[in-house]
Design a protein around this motif. Structure first.
Motif, PDB file in Angstrom:
ATOM      1  N   ALA A  25     -40.328 -70.218 -18.964  1.00  0.00           N
ATOM      2  CA  ALA A  25     -38.326 -70.484 -18.964  1.00  0.00           C
ATOM      3  C   ALA A  25     -37.965 -69.899 -20.266  1.00  0.00           C
ATOM      4  CB  ALA A  25     -37.949 -71.482 -18.903  1.00  0.00           C
ATOM      5  N   ALA A  26     -38.609 -69.810 -20.977  1.00  0.00           N
ATOM      6  CA  ALA A  26     -38.091 -70.217 -23.261  1.00  0.00           C
ATOM      7  C   ALA A  26     -37.868 -68.464 -22.894  1.00  0.00           C
ATOM      8  CB  ALA A  26     -38.829 -70.821 -23.793  1.00  0.00           C
ATOM      9  N   THR A  27     -39.472 -67.589 -23.133  1.00  0.00           N
ATOM     10  CA  THR A  27     -39.730 -66.091 -22.749  1.00  0.00           C
ATOM     11  C   THR A  27     -38.534 -65.568 -21.350  1.00  0.00           C
ATOM     12  OG1 THR A  27     -41.697 -66.578 -23.478  1.00  0.00           O
ATOM     13  CG2 THR A  27     -41.120 -64.558 -22.773  1.00  0.00           C
ATOM     14  N   ARG A  28     -37.902 -65.953 -20.703  1.00  0.00           N
ATOM     15  CA  ARG A  28     -37.620 -65.698 -20.182  1.00  0.00           C
ATOM     16  C   ARG A  28     -35.616 -65.786 -20.462  1.00  0.00           C
ATOM     17  NH1 ARG A  28     -39.583 -63.902 -15.457  1.00  0.00           N
ATOM     18  NH2 ARG A  28     -41.138 -64.606 -14.219  1.00  0.00           N
ATOM     19  N   ARG A  29     -35.153 -66.555 -20.868  1.00  0.00           N
ATOM     20  CA  ARG A  29     -34.565 -66.990 -21.731  1.00  0.00           C
ATOM     21  C   ARG A  29     -33.882 -64.993 -22.602  1.00  0.00           C
ATOM     22  NH1 ARG A  29     -33.289 -73.504 -21.279  1.00  0.00           N
ATOM     23  NH2 ARG A  29     -33.928 -73.945 -19.780  1.00  0.00           N
ATOM     24  N   ALA A  30     -35.261 -65.540 -23.914  1.00  0.00           N
ATOM     25  CA  ALA A  30     -35.053 -65.019 -24.883  1.00  0.00           C
ATOM     26  C   ALA A  30     -35.080 -63.418 -24.609  1.00  0.00           C
ATOM     27  CB  ALA A  30     -36.223 -65.138 -25.875  1.00  0.00           C
ATOM     28  N   GLY A  31     -35.578 -63.109 -23.530  1.00  0.00           N
ATOM     29  CA  GLY A  31     -35.908 -61.843 -22.833  1.00  0.00           C
ATOM     30  C   GLY A  31     -34.572 -61.238 -22.499  1.00  0.00           C
ATOM     31  N   GLU A  33     -32.000 -62.537 -23.508  1.00  0.00           N
ATOM     32  CA  GLU A  33     -30.680 -62.316 -24.299  1.00  0.00           C
ATOM     33  C   GLU A  33     -30.906 -61.361 -25.116  1.00  0.00           C
ATOM     34  OE1 GLU A  33     -29.953 -64.855 -28.578  1.00  0.00           O
ATOM     35  OE2 GLU A  33     -31.076 -66.017 -27.147  1.00  0.00           O
ATOM     36  N   LEU A  34     -31.907 -60.725 -25.224  1.00  0.00           N
ATOM     37  CA  LEU A  34     -32.047 -59.429 -26.073  1.00  0.00           C
ATOM     38  C   LEU A  34     -32.370 -58.277 -25.714  1.00  0.00           C
ATOM     39  CD1 LEU A  34     -34.833 -61.539 -28.527  1.00  0.00           C
ATOM     40  CD2 LEU A  34     -32.868 -60.329 -29.224  1.00  0.00           C
ATOM     41  N   GLY A  35     -32.416 -58.703 -24.260  1.00  0.00           N
ATOM     42  CA  GLY A  35     -32.351 -56.926 -23.441  1.00  0.00           C
ATOM     43  C   GLY A  35     -34.010 -56.182 -23.825  1.00  0.00           C
ATOM     44  N   ARG A  70     -39.659 -59.856 -32.836  1.00  0.00           N
ATOM     45  CA  ARG A  70     -38.029 -60.619 -31.700  1.00  0.00           C
ATOM     46  C   ARG A  70     -38.271 -61.516 -30.810  1.00  0.00           C
ATOM     47  NH1 ARG A  70     -34.353 -55.918 -30.690  1.00  0.00           N
ATOM     48  NH2 ARG A  70     -32.754 -57.069 -30.844  1.00  0.00           N
ATOM     49  N   LEU A  71     -38.646 -61.387 -29.680  1.00  0.00           N
ATOM     50  CA  LEU A  71     -39.534 -61.858 -28.981  1.00  0.00           C
ATOM     51  C   LEU A  71     -39.710 -62.988 -28.965  1.00  0.00           C
ATOM     52  CD1 LEU A  71     -39.043 -61.937 -25.615  1.00  0.00           C
ATOM     53  CD2 LEU A  71     -40.830 -61.438 -25.683  1.00  0.00           C
ATOM     54  N   GLN A  72     -40.795 -63.315 -29.221  1.00  0.00           N
ATOM     55  CA  GLN A  72     -41.519 -64.511 -30.199  1.00  0.00           C
ATOM     56  C   GLN A  72     -40.814 -65.257 -30.485  1.00  0.00           C
ATOM     57  OE1 GLN A  72     -45.251 -64.152 -31.794  1.00  0.00           O
ATOM     58  NE2 GLN A  72     -46.027 -65.842 -30.388  1.00  0.00           N
ATOM     59  N   GLN A  73     -39.714 -64.996 -31.901  1.00  0.00           N
ATOM     60  CA  GLN A  73     -39.285 -65.385 -32.947  1.00  0.00           C
ATOM     61  C   GLN A  73     -38.494 -66.233 -32.453  1.00  0.00           C
ATOM     62  OE1 GLN A  73     -36.717 -63.723 -36.006  1.00  0.00           O
ATOM     63  NE2 GLN A  73     -36.637 -65.024 -36.545  1.00  0.00           N
ATOM     64  N   ARG A  76     -39.354 -69.112 -29.484  1.00  0.00           N
ATOM     65  CA  ARG A  76     -40.095 -70.124 -29.741  1.00  0.00           C
ATOM     66  C   ARG A  76     -38.630 -71.431 -30.602  1.00  0.00           C
ATOM     67  NH1 ARG A  76     -43.397 -67.690 -33.998  1.00  0.00           N
ATOM     68  NH2 ARG A  76     -41.829 -67.298 -35.312  1.00  0.00           N
ATOM     69  N   ALA A  77     -37.764 -70.180 -30.911  1.00  0.00           N
ATOM     70  CA  ALA A  77     -36.413 -71.463 -31.229  1.00  0.00           C
ATOM     71  C   ALA A  77     -36.010 -72.120 -29.935  1.00  0.00           C
ATOM     72  CB  ALA A  77     -34.870 -70.507 -31.209  1.00  0.00           C
ATOM     73  N   CYS A  78     -35.822 -71.100 -29.144  1.00  0.00           N
ATOM     74  CA  CYS A  78     -35.229 -71.426 -27.169  1.00  0.00           C
ATOM     75  C   CYS A  78     -36.493 -72.796 -26.808  1.00  0.00           C
ATOM     76  CB  CYS A  78     -35.404 -70.436 -26.417  1.00  0.00           C
ATOM     77  SG  CYS A  78     -35.054 -71.427 -24.700  1.00  0.00           S
ATOM     78  N   TYR A  79     -38.037 -72.428 -27.086  1.00  0.00           N
ATOM     79  CA  TYR A  79     -38.729 -72.924 -26.453  1.00  0.00           C
ATOM     80  C   TYR A  79     -38.727 -74.529 -27.443  1.00  0.00           C
ATOM     81  CZ  TYR A  79     -43.354 -74.798 -25.204  1.00  0.00           C
ATOM     82  OH  TYR A  79     -44.697 -75.464 -24.561  1.00  0.00           O
ATOM     83  N   ARG A  80     -38.432 -74.621 -28.422  1.00  0.00           N
ATOM     84  CA  ARG A  80     -38.067 -75.486 -29.168  1.00  0.00           C
ATOM     85  C   ARG A  80     -37.533 -76.677 -29.137  1.00  0.00           C
ATOM     86  NH1 ARG A  80     -40.546 -77.569 -34.474  1.00  0.00           N
ATOM     87  NH2 ARG A  80     -39.883 -79.893 -34.456  1.00  0.00           N
ATOM     88  N   ARG A  81     -36.077 -76.027 -28.366  1.00  0.00           N
ATOM     89  CA  ARG A  81     -35.171 -76.483 -28.450  1.00  0.00           C
ATOM     90  C   ARG A  81     -35.465 -77.413 -26.824  1.00  0.00           C
ATOM     91  NH1 ARG A  81     -32.238 -72.034 -29.720  1.00  0.00           N
ATOM     92  NH2 ARG A  81     -32.062 -71.220 -27.777  1.00  0.00           N
ATOM     93  N   MET A  82     -35.556 -76.991 -25.711  1.00  0.00           N
ATOM     94  CA  MET A  82     -36.099 -77.441 -24.939  1.00  0.00           C
ATOM     95  C   MET A  82     -37.267 -78.795 -24.593  1.00  0.00           C
ATOM     96  SD  MET A  82     -36.021 -73.704 -22.648  1.00  0.00           S
ATOM     97  CE  MET A  82     -36.858 -74.967 -21.312  1.00  0.00           C
ATOM     98  N   LEU A  83     -38.077 -78.492 -25.574  1.00  0.00           N
ATOM     99  CA  LEU A  83     -38.940 -79.766 -26.343  1.00  0.00           C
ATOM    100  C   LEU A  83     -38.450 -80.695 -26.448  1.00  0.00           C
ATOM    101  CD1 LEU A  83     -41.966 -77.265 -27.975  1.00  0.00           C
ATOM    102  CD2 LEU A  83     -41.674 -78.149 -25.515  1.00  0.00           C
ATOM    103  N   GLU A  84     -37.144 -80.837 -27.494  1.00  0.00           N
ATOM    104  CA  GLU A  84     -36.564 -81.543 -28.563  1.00  0.00           C
ATOM    105  C   GLU A  84     -35.717 -82.474 -27.451  1.00  0.00           C
ATOM    106  OE1 GLU A  84     -34.958 -80.070 -31.927  1.00  0.00           O
ATOM    107  OE2 GLU A  84     -36.916 -79.757 -32.996  1.00  0.00           O
TER     108      GLU A  84
END
Length: 219
Positions: A25-31, A33-35, A70-73, A76-84
């Motif tokens: 889900a975090a990777t999809r959200r990042a994608g 966001e970045l197009g 760019r996608l991984q960065q 990763r930030a989105c995933y960290r927020r989800m985990l917290e």
């Protein structure tokens, strides 16, 4: 009781914690966001890989190191927020299995491809940290799954011979790592359905960890 194994080695994501779905889900959200297009094939190819291996995989998949970075960065930030901020769901049967292992004083360790900083957050927030005195993270070894290093290191921490360990894994990469280390592997598939050949390599393939526990009690 004389068992045919001396220790249990646990993967974390997708095996004990239902976090692979959060990661996707975090990777999809990042994608979004970045197009950057993120499809199911890309996501499934990342399951069980360390962060470094994921970076190489995404760069090859997108044919661009810059887009991959760019996608991984962002993911990763989105995933960290989800985990917290969000609940980290447990996989069916994990508490029952860990309570049994603790009651039997069976040595156990976590061997995860996730880097140490994030692994500690996941284990603490999920409530599983107190079950494990020993953990090995993906950024603490030279070669990550599917290489055997992490399971060899986990067995060494417990003072157990790898061939006397049972590994519990959800991904084919993880199973390859356990088998390469010389251990027997119980496969509890999460997002990826194993092939017949992969099932044949496993000691058993289970629908959930309650089934895995039933098998462990017979060994």
């Amino acid at each position: 009781m004389n068992r045919s194994f001396d220790a249990l080695l646990f993967d974390m994501d997708g095996l004990m914690l239902d976090t692979e779905t959060l990661s996707c889900a975090a990777t999809r959200r990042a994608g979004a966001e970045l197009g950057i297009p993120v499809d199911d094939a890309m996501l499934m190819g990342m399951v069980g890989l360390s962060e470094a291996r994921c970076a190489r995989y995404i760069a090859e998949y997108l044919a661009s190191e810059e887009l991959a970075a760019r996608l991984q960065q962002t993911s990763r930030a989105c995933y960290r927020r989800m985990l917290e901020q969000e609940e980290i769901p447990l996989k069916t049967g994990i508490l029952e299995l860990l309570d049994w292992a603790a009651s039997q004083s069976i040595p156990r360790a976590v061997a995860t491809s996730t880097r140490r900083e994030i692994a500690d957050v996941k284990l603490a927030r999920s409530g599983l940290a107190h079950y494990f005195r020993h953990t090995i993270a993906g950024d603490e070894i030279a070669r990550t799954k599917p290489e055997p290093d992490i399971y060899l290191a986990a067995a060494a921490l417990l003072g157990a011979r790898p061939e006397r360990c049972v590994v519990l894994e959800d991904s084919p990469y993880g199973m390859q790592a356990g088998i390469a280390a010389g251990a027997r592997v119980i496969l509890v598939p999460d997002l990826i359905t194993p092939s017949d050949a992969q099932r044949a390599q496993a000691l058993a393939t289970c629908g959930d960890l309650s089934q895995a526990l039933a098998i462990l009690k017979t060994l």
